[in-house]
Design a protein around this motif. Structure first.
Motif, mmCIF file in Angstrom:
data_model
loop_
_atom_site.group_PDB
_atom_site.id
_atom_site.type_symbol
_atom_site.label_atom_id
_atom_site.label_comp_id
_atom_site.label_asym_id
_atom_site.label_seq_id
_atom_site.Cartn_x
_atom_site.Cartn_y
_atom_site.Cartn_z
ATOM 1 N N TRP A 63 -4.508 2.378 -4.223
ATOM 2 C CA TRP A 63 -5.117 1.339 -3.393
ATOM 3 C C TRP A 63 -5.159 1.757 -1.928
ATOM 4 O O TRP A 63 -6.121 1.478 -1.216
ATOM 5 N N GLN A 64 -4.138 2.459 -1.481
ATOM 6 C CA GLN A 64 -4.174 2.933 -0.102
ATOM 7 C C GLN A 64 -5.339 3.896 0.093
ATOM 8 O O GLN A 64 -6.044 3.837 1.115
ATOM 9 N N LEU A 85 0.818 -1.210 0.000
ATOM 10 C CA LEU A 85 0.000 0.000 0.000
ATOM 11 C C LEU A 85 0.854 1.263 0.000
ATOM 12 O O LEU A 85 0.468 2.288 -0.563
#
Length: 437
Positions: free
Chosen positions: A272-273, A266
């Motif tokens: 995505w984080q 991440l």
């Protein structure tokens, strides 16, 4: 060598040492190179045992379901961790395993898991609130302390306090000793440290069993101490101690491994984080049991981290009778290994298998459904990890709180190498910077 084994391609490596140095040096690279050279089934020699490695989903299904009852988990694990995690649930077979697992199952029912989530919240809050923005923190060490505190409270009903570091060291030493190349308790060896760690853990739990047999508490330690079968027979003190040592190790070590892998990936993937942070923000960082099916991005990233770095990358068994696996006839007493690492990197099952890509678990692609045993981070069959749902809940609760408050940032050009054995962990820790979210 039995001619049935001689027909399986492979490289047993150096005399006596075999391929042990490669397994311990870089197990992922070794396993993948061996697959490229010999195919997904190959013969090797690691930790002083000739071993047949199976890296296909078909073989995983045959071995883990074990419908013929010929694949012993007890005998498979015993040469490695038998002296350190003796008679834990994973080291019991067949009817005995079913009996002991049945007693433990109550601790992992939905009502118990819901209570566990509530119990872990204040612990997570305390650890996260102690962090300071701008800190460059070793996330692996942070997760290790946090998950051990959670496991101790949920399973043992105790706050460890100053004892946490001592017990954590004992677990670390016992796990490391399982793959120590020197298999004797010589001075200054990992094997000797592992035995010392095991003795400390035995003493700690044994001193508390008698009190738990009369306690009215509801934690797993107390329930195991008081449990009895239909005839009134109880677990022995040794049974209780053995189970608690194994469960407490599994509950925090394997989850720490996955949390660290997720944190690293991440930190390298801001999109995505942010997706996971958005899910955490919707909950205001307060994950509850009823939210377990709502954190889709977190679930996909959790699975992807376990696909790339399964907590148990090699699942050993010993054959107790002649059998055939994947078209290969094998004699009794053969040591075999199902490599979840290889199954999870199979290009016939997974697109671009070495890349972190959580979308592969979404409904549109659902690559994990290509085969019933394409995805086996929690093993399978009778020995499917009894705590797998607990691990998922703990991971979501921790990440929801942490990422609601902080952004995980790696230094420019920072590299992290994952040591695969015995349980995946970042070499040298996982230093990441915390920025306010």
């Amino acid at each position: 060598m039995d001619p049935r084994l001689a027909r399986i391609p492979g490289d047993e490596g150096l005399p006596i040492l075999g391929q042990t140095h490669r397994l311990l040096g870089d197990a992922e690279r070794w396993a993948l190179e061996a697959r490229d050279r010999f195919g997904p089934v190959y013969r090797t020699n690691v930790l002083f045992r000739r071993t047949i490695v199976f890296g296909t989903a078909d073989a995983a299904r045959t071995v883990l379901l074990d419908r013929e009852r010929v694949c012993s988990s007890t005998l498979g694990w015993d040469p490695y961790i038998g002296r350190f995690f003796a008679r834990g649930l994973m080291l019991r077979d067949f009817d005995e395993h079913r009996l002991h697992r049945g007693v433990m199952r109550a601790a992992f029912r939905q009502d118990a898991l819901a209570a566990d989530v509530e119990a872990m919240r204040p612990i997570i809050d305390r650890h996260v609130e102690a962090l300071e923005p701008g800190d460059r923190l070793d996330l692996y060490a942070f997760f290790k302390r946090l998950t051990l505190d959670i496991a101790a409270l949920v399973f043992v009903g105790a706050r460890l306090g100053p004892e946490a570091d001592r017990l954590n060291r004992a677990f670390v030493d016992a796990v490391a000793a399982g793959v120590a190349p020197i298999r004797a308790p010589l001075p200054f060896t990992a094997y000797r440290r592992g035995l010392k760690g095991r003795r400390l853990l035995e003493t700690w739990f044994a001193e508390r069993v008698a009190e738990r047999r009369t306690s009215g508490a509801t934690d797993l330690f107390t329930r195991l101490s008081r449990a009895s079968d239909d005839d009134g027979a109880r677990f022995s003190d040794r049974d209780v101690v053995d189970h608690m040592i194994f469960l407490l190790m599994a509950a925090h070590d394997t989850t720490t491994s996955t949390l660290a892998s997720m944190a690293w990936y991440l930190s390298q993937d801001a999109a995505w984080q942010d997706r996971i942070r958005s899910e955490a923000a919707a909950l205001e960082g307060r994950f509850g049991f009823d939210d377990r099916d709502d954190l889709e991005a977190t679930e996909h990233a959790f699975r992807e981290a376990m696909r790339l770095h399964p907590p148990v990358p090699f699942i050993p068994r010993r054959l107790v009778a002649d059998t055939e696996i994947g078209g290969h006839p094998l004699p009794a007493d053969t040591q075999i290994v199902v490599s979840s690492l290889l199954v999870h990197r199979d290009p016939d099952l997974w697109s671009d298998p070495h890349r972190f890509d959580p979308v592969r678990f979404g409904d549109d692609r659902a690559e994990h459904t290509a085969h019933s045993h394409a995805f086996v981070p929690f093993s399978g069959g009778a020995h499917t990890c009894i705590g797998m749902h607990f691990a998922g809940l703990m991971t979501k609760a921790i990440l929801a709180r942490l990422l609601h408050r902080y952004r995980l940032v790696a230094e420019p050009g920072q590299q992290v190498s994952i040591a695969t054995m015995p349980i995946p962990k970042p070499r040298g820790g996982l230093p990441l910077r915390l920025q306010p979210a």
